[in-house]
Scaffold this motif. Structure first.
Motif, PDB file in Angstrom:
ATOM      1  N   LYS A 100     -23.245  -8.143 -69.187  1.00 24.36           N
ATOM      2  CA  LYS A 100     -22.323  -7.207 -69.946  1.00 24.36           C
ATOM      3  C   LYS A 100     -21.840  -6.221 -69.114  1.00 24.36           C
ATOM      4  O   LYS A 100     -20.901  -6.411 -68.536  1.00 24.36           O
ATOM      5  CB  LYS A 100     -23.208  -6.950 -71.275  1.00 24.36           C
ATOM      6  N   PHE A 154     -26.449  -3.806 -73.584  1.00 26.18           N
ATOM      7  CA  PHE A 154     -25.445  -3.385 -73.026  1.00 26.18           C
ATOM      8  C   PHE A 154     -25.677  -1.737 -72.982  1.00 26.18           C
ATOM      9  O   PHE A 154     -25.611  -1.180 -71.906  1.00 26.18           O
ATOM     10  CB  PHE A 154     -24.215  -3.430 -73.639  1.00 26.18           C
ATOM     11  N   HIS A 158     -30.080  -6.800 -83.818  1.00 27.11           N
ATOM     12  CA  HIS A 158     -29.176  -7.703 -83.300  1.00 27.11           C
ATOM     13  C   HIS A 158     -29.671  -9.082 -83.567  1.00 27.11           C
ATOM     14  O   HIS A 158     -30.885  -9.239 -83.336  1.00 27.11           O
ATOM     15  CB  HIS A 158     -28.793  -7.770 -81.775  1.00 27.11           C
ATOM     16  N   ASP A 163     -34.114  -3.357 -77.261  1.00 27.63           N
ATOM     17  CA  ASP A 163     -33.043  -4.516 -77.067  1.00 27.63           C
ATOM     18  C   ASP A 163     -32.004  -3.372 -76.610  1.00 27.63           C
ATOM     19  O   ASP A 163     -31.339  -2.610 -77.593  1.00 27.63           O
ATOM     20  CB  ASP A 163     -32.683  -4.888 -78.248  1.00 27.63           C
ATOM     21  N   ALA A 201     -30.276 -11.586 -81.939  1.00 26.12           N
ATOM     22  CA  ALA A 201     -30.835 -12.167 -80.833  1.00 26.12           C
ATOM     23  C   ALA A 201     -32.375 -11.751 -80.831  1.00 26.12           C
ATOM     24  O   ALA A 201     -33.256 -12.616 -80.536  1.00 26.12           O
ATOM     25  CB  ALA A 201     -29.998 -11.699 -79.539  1.00 26.12           C
TER      26      ALA A 201
HETATM   27  C1  LIG Z   1     -27.648  -5.493 -78.677  1.00 28.08           C
HETATM   28  C2  LIG Z   1     -27.682  -7.035 -78.297  1.00 28.08           C
HETATM   29  N1  LIG Z   1     -28.834  -7.722 -78.067  1.00 28.08           N
HETATM   30  C3  LIG Z   1     -28.820  -9.031 -77.820  1.00 28.08           C
HETATM   31  C4  LIG Z   1     -27.515  -9.729 -77.343  1.00 28.08           C
HETATM   32  C5  LIG Z   1     -27.644 -11.133 -76.901  1.00 28.08           C
HETATM   33  O1  LIG Z   1     -27.014 -11.149 -75.706  1.00 28.08           O
HETATM   34  P1  LIG Z   1     -27.196 -12.461 -74.920  1.00 28.08           P
HETATM   35  O2  LIG Z   1     -25.780 -13.304 -75.455  1.00 28.08           O
HETATM   36  O3  LIG Z   1     -26.908 -12.240 -73.567  1.00 28.08           O
HETATM   37  O4  LIG Z   1     -28.280 -13.451 -74.980  1.00 28.08           O
HETATM   38  C6  LIG Z   1     -26.357  -8.870 -77.764  1.00 28.08           C
HETATM   39  C7  LIG Z   1     -25.089  -9.811 -77.326  1.00 28.08           C
HETATM   40  O5  LIG Z   1     -23.977  -9.272 -77.790  1.00 28.08           O
HETATM   41  C8  LIG Z   1     -26.216  -7.691 -78.036  1.00 28.08           C
HETATM   42  O6  LIG Z   1     -25.239  -6.972 -78.125  1.00 28.08           O
END
Ligand SMILES: Cc1ncc(COP(=O)(O)O)c(C=O)c1O
Length: 466
Positions: free
Chosen positions: A303, A274, A197, A271, A199
């Motif tokens: 989530k 969810f 992801h 990570d 993030a």
């Molecule tokens: C697997 C995964 N990691 C990280 C994130 C980022 O989460 P947040 O928006 O709560 O920072 C998401 C968001 O959908 C995600 O699905």
């Protein structure tokens, strides 16, 4: 509209209380009217409602505006331009709704106005956060003794947990990165799934570990890291696994990967924004097997648990490492022995979001959390079956609550998504999955019913046929 003016200089305590009570009663009524009306309105706001937000622009008035007027402006222009997330038919991103108990708790948290930095500032906030963190650890089946932090979301949870990883790996080599920074530090290798992801990548960038320095491991057609394609791992490696791909919902094969990674001395980070919550369900727990062997985990309260925004959770097997990465030191912060949130969090002053997490989890209990996982995943399969029966291609194995559907060519799929969003029965976004344009359906809200699924399916098929 006429703007009445009022002063914020305190008058008598009684008059402040009267005015505030009247205002809060009105805010509560407006909020309840909003929630009661949310089922009847379009999920996406109308273009007219969005453009009416311009009425709130303009320079800051030179003098005060009464709180009643401020509330009126919010409700008049703000409410209609929101995205209706609380009606059970918002399937974008991985957004839950907000459980009634968590919503009520957030009202209390706002009334209390607590700073959840240190115990002396709010025993309630800190104790409830402690309890909630322990509940999360237990629900996710993680090792006893694991510690954590309640942060704003999974991005910050990944950041926080990976800061602990960075600390641990560099400390092993005699380098104190919090004290001395990263210039000249021994190198760390970060290994991620090629379907990681964004993030996690952002968090690595913020930590000075580099967005581009990662080693990407090939993934299979569902986005699972290929265990047979892992690079060399050693004690200078952070291995980032994923529990729940944002597109497919698929899980990396942690049980196959973790024993060797641990034996090699690598730090394993998960990570599980969810997907980790699948561990709460006897039916879906199989997907999370092996992730408990990791050293750190990131997940979200906002989530699948439907805690409401914002709520992320970082967990670290050895809390002393998290503390070493995050602690703050100043004479006026001389504190006792107990766990102080500010020593485990990136922030100092912070909202008491642990209270909302506590309230939501307390209202659900173990079985309530498992039911959300099971119900939303059943809904996802109903979506997939309905769309398949209508002749459309499902691109993923629907293992939990995520569905990817193609309506044909990329243009046709994107046009269907646009028509669906415009029509307003429900809301889905688009994505590109391994080269194929798709519509994403993420069933994450506790409030979604079978009827919501059927109404939404009908709207999707109609949008595709236009
Ligand atoms: C697997 C995964 N990691 C990280 C994130 C980022 O989460 P947040 O928006 O709560 O920072 C998401 C968001 O959908 C995600 O699905």
């Amino acid at each position: 509209m006429a703007v009445s003016h009022s002063s914020h200089s305190p008058s008598s305590a009684a008059s402040i209380a009267d005015t505030r009570t009247a205002l809060l009663k009105r805010a509560a009524r407006d909020a309840m009217d909003y929630l009661e009306g949310v089922d009847a309105r379009s999920v996406a706001p109308t273009a007219k409602a969005v453009s009416a937000l311009n009425s709130l622009r303009g320079p800051l008035p030179p003098g005060p505006t009464s709180a009643e007027t401020v509330l009126h402006l919010l409700n008049e222009y703000g409410s209609p331009a929101t995205v209706a997330k609380n009606n059970g038919r918002f399937f974008g991103f991985v957004n839950g709704g907000c459980l009634p108990a968590a919503l009520a708790a957030s009202w209390m948290v706002s009334a209390w106005d607590q700073n959840a930095a240190f115990f002396v500032q709010s025993p309630t906030a800190v104790v409830l956060e402690d309890i909630a963190l322990e509940w999360v650890r237990e629900l996710l089946g993680l090792p006893a003794g694991t510690g954590g932090a309640v942060v704003t979301g999974a991005t910050m949870a990944n950041f926080t947990a990976l800061a602990a990883a960075r600390h641990a790996l560099l400390a092993r080599q005699g380098w104190d990165c919090e004290a001395d920074g990263l210039f000249g530090a021994p190198p760390i290798t970060v290994v991620v799934n090629e379907e990681v992801h964004a993030a996690v990548i952002k968090a690595l960038g913020m930590l000075g570990l580099g967005r581009n320095r990662v080693v990407r491991v090939p993934a299979d057609s569902q986005g699972r890291m290929r265990a047979d394609a892992l690079p060399h791992l050693d004690q200078n490696t952070i291995l980032c696994l994923q529990a729940g791909n944002v597109n497919t919902g698929a899980f990396d094969p942690a049980a196959a990967i973790c024993p060797a990674a641990r034996a090699a001395g690598a730090w394993i980070h998960v990570d599980g924004a969810f997907g980790l919550w699948a561990a709460t369900s006897p039916e879906y727990r199989k997907w999370t097997k092996g992730f408990e062997q990791a050293d750190s985990w990131a997940t979200d309260g906002h989530k699948w648990p439907n805690i409401g925004y914002d709520c992320g959770i970082a967990l670290v097997r050895d809390p002393t490492v998290l503390k070493a990465a995050m602690s703050i030191d100043a004479a006026y912060l001389a504190l006792g022995e107990r766990r102080e949130p500010s020593h485990y969090n990136p922030e100092m002053s912070r909202r008491a979001r642990g209270v909302e997490l506590w309230a939501g989890l307390r209202s659900l209990g173990r079985s309530g959390m498992a039911e959300i996982v099971e119900r939303t995943s059943t809904h996802a399969r109903r979506f997939a079956a309905g769309l398949r029966a209508a002749g459309y291609e499902i691109l993923n194995d629907v293992v939990i609550n995520q569905v990817l559907v193609s309506f044909g060519s990329p243009e046709k799929t994107l046009a269907t998504v646009a028509r669906l969003q415009e029509e307003g029965t429900c809301w889905c976004g688009s994505t590109v999955w391994q080269g194929k344009t798709a519509m994403r359906i993420s069933v994450s809200s506790w409030a979604t019913t079978k009827e919501d699924v059927d109404r939404s399916l009908a709207a999707m098929i109609k949008a595709a046929k236009q």
